[in-house]
Structures are given as C-alpha cells and as structure tokens.
Design an enzyme around this catalytic site. Structure first.
Site, mmCIF file in Angstrom:
data_model
loop_
_atom_site.group_PDB
_atom_site.id
_atom_site.type_symbol
_atom_site.label_atom_id
_atom_site.label_comp_id
_atom_site.label_asym_id
_atom_site.label_seq_id
_atom_site.Cartn_x
_atom_site.Cartn_y
_atom_site.Cartn_z
ATOM 1 N N GLY A 1 0.838 -1.207 0.000
ATOM 2 C CA GLY A 1 0.000 0.000 0.000
ATOM 3 C C GLY A 1 0.867 1.249 0.000
ATOM 4 N N LEU A 2 0.189 2.369 -0.185
ATOM 5 C CA LEU A 2 0.887 3.659 -0.222
ATOM 6 C C LEU A 2 1.612 3.944 1.092
ATOM 7 C CD1 LEU A 2 -1.990 5.845 -1.753
ATOM 8 C CD2 LEU A 2 0.122 5.149 -2.933
ATOM 9 N N SER A 3 2.557 4.855 1.041
ATOM 10 C CA SER A 3 3.184 5.335 2.275
ATOM 11 C C SER A 3 2.084 5.959 3.142
ATOM 12 C CB SER A 3 4.252 6.374 1.912
ATOM 13 O OG SER A 3 4.826 6.895 3.086
ATOM 14 N N SER B 1 5.909 -1.946 -2.137
ATOM 15 C CA SER B 1 5.877 -2.937 -3.233
ATOM 16 C C SER B 1 4.876 -2.509 -4.307
ATOM 17 C CB SER B 1 5.598 -4.350 -2.704
ATOM 18 O OG SER B 1 4.617 -4.407 -1.707
ATOM 19 N N SER C 1 -0.376 4.266 4.491
ATOM 20 C CA SER C 1 -1.647 3.519 4.394
ATOM 21 C C SER C 1 -1.862 2.614 5.605
ATOM 22 C CB SER C 1 -1.692 2.704 3.099
ATOM 23 O OG SER C 1 -0.645 1.750 3.077
ATOM 24 N N GLY C 2 -0.816 2.353 6.374
ATOM 25 C CA GLY C 2 -0.985 1.560 7.605
ATOM 26 C C GLY C 2 -0.244 0.238 7.627
ATOM 27 N N LYS C 3 0.627 -0.001 6.650
ATOM 28 C CA LYS C 3 1.329 -1.294 6.558
ATOM 29 C C LYS C 3 2.107 -1.615 7.839
ATOM 30 C CE LYS C 3 3.822 0.058 3.062
ATOM 31 N NZ LYS C 3 3.382 1.471 2.964
ATOM 32 N N SER C 4 2.951 -0.678 8.261
ATOM 33 C CA SER C 4 3.826 -0.943 9.423
ATOM 34 C C SER C 4 2.993 -1.084 10.691
ATOM 35 C CB SER C 4 4.823 0.201 9.634
ATOM 36 O OG SER C 4 5.600 0.378 8.507
HETATM 37 N N1 LIG Z 1 10.539 8.390 -2.874
HETATM 38 C C1 LIG Z 1 9.957 7.642 -1.926
HETATM 39 N N2 LIG Z 1 8.808 6.963 -2.221
HETATM 40 C C2 LIG Z 1 8.233 6.201 -1.263
HETATM 41 N N3 LIG Z 1 8.708 6.060 0.003
HETATM 42 C C3 LIG Z 1 9.840 6.713 0.329
HETATM 43 C C4 LIG Z 1 10.509 7.534 -0.619
HETATM 44 N N4 LIG Z 1 11.612 8.057 -0.014
HETATM 45 C C5 LIG Z 1 11.646 7.585 1.222
HETATM 46 N N5 LIG Z 1 10.594 6.777 1.453
HETATM 47 C C6 LIG Z 1 10.409 6.017 2.700
HETATM 48 O O1 LIG Z 1 10.720 4.662 2.340
HETATM 49 C C7 LIG Z 1 9.662 3.789 2.690
HETATM 50 C C8 LIG Z 1 9.274 2.891 1.501
HETATM 51 O O2 LIG Z 1 10.264 1.917 1.269
HETATM 52 P P1 LIG Z 1 9.870 0.528 0.602
HETATM 53 O O3 LIG Z 1 11.096 -0.298 0.664
HETATM 54 O O4 LIG Z 1 8.649 0.007 1.252
HETATM 55 O O5 LIG Z 1 9.534 0.968 -0.903
HETATM 56 S S1 LIG Z 1 9.380 0.036 -2.179
HETATM 57 O O6 LIG Z 1 8.581 -1.138 -1.799
HETATM 58 O O7 LIG Z 1 10.719 -0.361 -2.636
HETATM 59 O O8 LIG Z 1 8.683 0.880 -3.190
HETATM 60 C C9 LIG Z 1 8.468 4.637 3.044
HETATM 61 O O9 LIG Z 1 7.938 4.011 4.198
HETATM 62 P P2 LIG Z 1 6.369 3.809 4.428
HETATM 63 O O10 LIG Z 1 5.854 5.200 4.675
HETATM 64 O O11 LIG Z 1 6.335 2.949 5.653
HETATM 65 O O12 LIG Z 1 5.751 3.148 3.246
HETATM 66 C C10 LIG Z 1 9.034 6.027 3.306
HETATM 67 O O13 LIG Z 1 9.210 6.216 4.689
HETATM 68 N N1 LIG Z 2 -6.937 0.820 10.525
HETATM 69 C C1 LIG Z 2 -5.692 1.287 10.566
HETATM 70 N N2 LIG Z 2 -4.649 0.451 10.311
HETATM 71 C C2 LIG Z 2 -3.382 0.922 10.335
HETATM 72 N N3 LIG Z 2 -3.038 2.215 10.571
HETATM 73 C C3 LIG Z 2 -4.046 3.087 10.840
HETATM 74 C C4 LIG Z 2 -5.393 2.655 10.844
HETATM 75 N N4 LIG Z 2 -6.183 3.722 11.110
HETATM 76 C C5 LIG Z 2 -5.357 4.759 11.282
HETATM 77 N N5 LIG Z 2 -4.062 4.408 11.127
HETATM 78 C C6 LIG Z 2 -2.924 5.325 11.261
HETATM 79 O O1 LIG Z 2 -2.354 5.521 9.968
HETATM 80 C C7 LIG Z 2 -0.948 5.712 10.072
HETATM 81 C C8 LIG Z 2 -0.262 4.675 9.187
HETATM 82 O O2 LIG Z 2 1.143 4.846 9.248
HETATM 83 P P1 LIG Z 2 2.157 3.677 8.936
HETATM 84 O O3 LIG Z 2 1.765 2.446 9.652
HETATM 85 O O4 LIG Z 2 3.534 4.236 9.165
HETATM 86 O O5 LIG Z 2 1.894 3.458 7.364
HETATM 87 P P2 LIG Z 2 2.870 2.812 6.279
HETATM 88 O O6 LIG Z 2 3.721 1.789 6.963
HETATM 89 O O7 LIG Z 2 1.946 2.202 5.254
HETATM 90 O O8 LIG Z 2 3.679 3.961 5.736
HETATM 91 C C9 LIG Z 2 -0.579 5.564 11.542
HETATM 92 O O9 LIG Z 2 -0.507 6.865 12.119
HETATM 93 C C10 LIG Z 2 -1.766 4.792 12.120
HETATM 94 O O10 LIG Z 2 -1.986 5.074 13.465
#
Ligand SMILES: Nc1ncnc2c1ncn2[C@@H]1O[C@H](COP(=O)(O)OS(=O)(=O)O)[C@@H](OP(=O)(O)O)[C@H]1O
Ligand SMILES: Nc1ncnc2c1ncn2[C@@H]1O[C@H](COP(=O)(O)OP(=O)(O)O)[C@@H](O)[C@H]1O
Length: 207
Positions: free
Chosen positions: A38-40, A112, A42-45
């Site tokens: 999912g998008l950055s 991903s 979106s709640g993956k971690s």
């Molecule tokens: N340009 C760009 N685009 C997206 N994300 C960025 C970028 N630069 C840094 N970050 C940080 O890196 C996390 C995503 O890394 P990933 O390894 O999950 O990305 S990927 O699957 O290879 O596309 C992502 O974490 P999440 O927010 O947890 O998704 C960001 O914190």
């Molecule tokens: N149902 C839910 N599942 C996961 N995260 C949620 C949900 N509702 C709200 N959130 C909030 O959304 C944010 C997601 O951040 P994060 O887990 O870092 O996303 P990602 O890993 O996709 O970048 C957190 O602040 C989390 O508390």
C-alpha cells in the site's frame, strides 16, 4: 529446485535434512508470508506490527520486515527508482522464502508498488504460502496523515520519485485481503487479518 542464473551455475543445491515440515512440527504452527502492500502512510507498518504482537503473545514465531528498517541494512544500497524498487522487492521475496523454510510467520511492510514484482515474490512460494494484504487508503488521506512529513516534501519537490505523487502505485486486482484503513480502527483491521488466518487454518479457532 530454485531458479539459477549463469553466474551461479557452479553452485550446487544441498538438500537439508532438517526440513520446513520438521520445523513446523516443532513450532506447532505453519509458516506463512503476510505481504502488506500500500501507499506510504496507508498503515502497513502499524498493522503488521499489531498483528505480530497478537501472534507473538500466543506463542507463534514471527518476524516483521519493514521497508524503512530493511533499507538501513540489507537494502541500504538501493534508492527509489523503478529499478531499485524492483531489486528491493526481489531481495525481500527471496528473504521471505528463506524465512518460510525457517518456520517463521513473516509479515512484510513494503510499498511494493509493482504488480509484476509482487507476482514474482508469490511465484517463489507454494500456493497458499503468500497472502497479499492490500492496505487501502486514499492518497488524500495518506497525505493528510503524512506520518513522516514526506508527502509535504514530495509536493515541494524536495523528494523525487515519491509513490502516489511522482512514482506509480499499481493496486492489487485480486488481493487475498483488502483492508480499508481509512474506515476501520486498527483493532478492526487486526481482526480482519486474524480471521483470514483462521479461515486458512494457520490459526485454530481457539487461538
Ligand atoms: N521516494 C519515496 N517513495 C516512497 N517512500 C519513500 C521515498 N523516499 C523515502 N521513502 C520512505 O521509504 C519507505 C518505503 O520503502 P519501501 O522499501 O517500502 O519501498 S518500495 O517497496 O521499494 O517501493 C516509506 O515508508 P512507508 O511510509 O512505511 O511506506 C518512506 O518512509
Ligand atoms: N486501521 C488502521 N490500520 C493501520 N493504521 C491506521 C489505521 N487507522 C489509522 N491508522 C494510522 O495511519 C498511520 C499509518 O502509518 P504507517 O503504519 O507508518 O503506514 P505505512 O507503513 O503504510 O507507511 C498511523 O498513524 C496509524 O496510526
């Protein structure tokens, strides 16, 4: 036997006597890969760690592989070009395959973004070993959350190739589970994953 490139033509496969099946018997649970995409923001971690917490508390062997963390080590040489993201996901696919053999329930939290690389990761494993979970949240909501302030920087042009802004995200067409994280609470989202694990007989009804 796994795929072999020309460069590794002289590396011969050694068959283990301690097998995945024996490890699963010892652990008293199956190994599996829960692949969150999912998008950055979106709640993956958040979701992967919350599910892991529940599984750990009932005694299962788990590991979360998180994009941000893995990019500090195994994938520290990779950036965010399409090519680097593909290599990132290739390495994670191979790593999760090793962890399946190790008897672990692995939860991956990587954007991903490309269908083809997710499909390749799935193809490394047997049917049912790879569960794709789409953390769905509209871009506008992810951007409002802006957990790490990265969307703001991306809009200002301070970060290039940012997913959803200047780099694509290909939504899964047929994920095993789609979780609307903008509508559900974290607890409800965790419950959806746990229910799926029960449906797939990874967890018994008692756990
Ligand atoms: N340009 C760009 N685009 C997206 N994300 C960025 C970028 N630069 C840094 N970050 C940080 O890196 C996390 C995503 O890394 P990933 O390894 O999950 O990305 S990927 O699957 O290879 O596309 C992502 O974490 P999440 O927010 O947890 O998704 C960001 O914190
Ligand atoms: N149902 C839910 N599942 C996961 N995260 C949620 C949900 N509702 C709200 N959130 C909030 O959304 C944010 C997601 O951040 P994060 O887990 O870092 O996303 P990602 O890993 O996709 O970048 C957190 O602040 C989390 O508390």
């Amino acid at each position: 036997m796994p795929h072999q490139s020309d460069k590794s033509a002289n590396a011969l496969w050694h068959r283990a006597t301690v097998t995945r099946q024996r490890r699963e018997q010892k652990n008293a649970h199956k190994s599996i890969v829960l692949w969150f995409t999912g998008l950055s923001g979106s709640g993956k971690s958040t979701l992967a760690h919350a599910v892991e917490e529940q599984l750990h508390q009932i005694g299962l062997n788990t590991l979360v592989l998180d994009g941000d963390n893995v990019r500090h080590g195994l994938c520290s040489d990779l950036g965010f070009s399409d090519t680097d993201r593909k290599e990132n996901i290739r390495r994670i696919g191979e790593t999760t395959k090793l962890l399946l053999e190790a008897g672990v329930i692995t939860l991956t939290a990587f954007i991903s973004p490309f269908k083809a690389e997710r499909a390749t990761a799935r193809s490394l494993m047997l049917d049912g070993d790879f569960i794709e979970i789409h953390c769905f949240c509209p871009l506008t909501v992810c951007e409002q959350r802006d957990v790490k302030g990265l969307y703001k920087k991306a809009r200002l042009g301070e970060i290039q190739d940012f997913t959803g802004i200047s780099s694509p995200y290909e939504e899964p067409e047929n994920p095993d589970l789609k979780i609307d994280t903008h509508r559900l609470t974290l607890e409800e989202s965790v419950q959806q994953v746990i229910s799926l694990l029960r449906d797939r007989n990874i967890l018994s009804a008692l756990e």
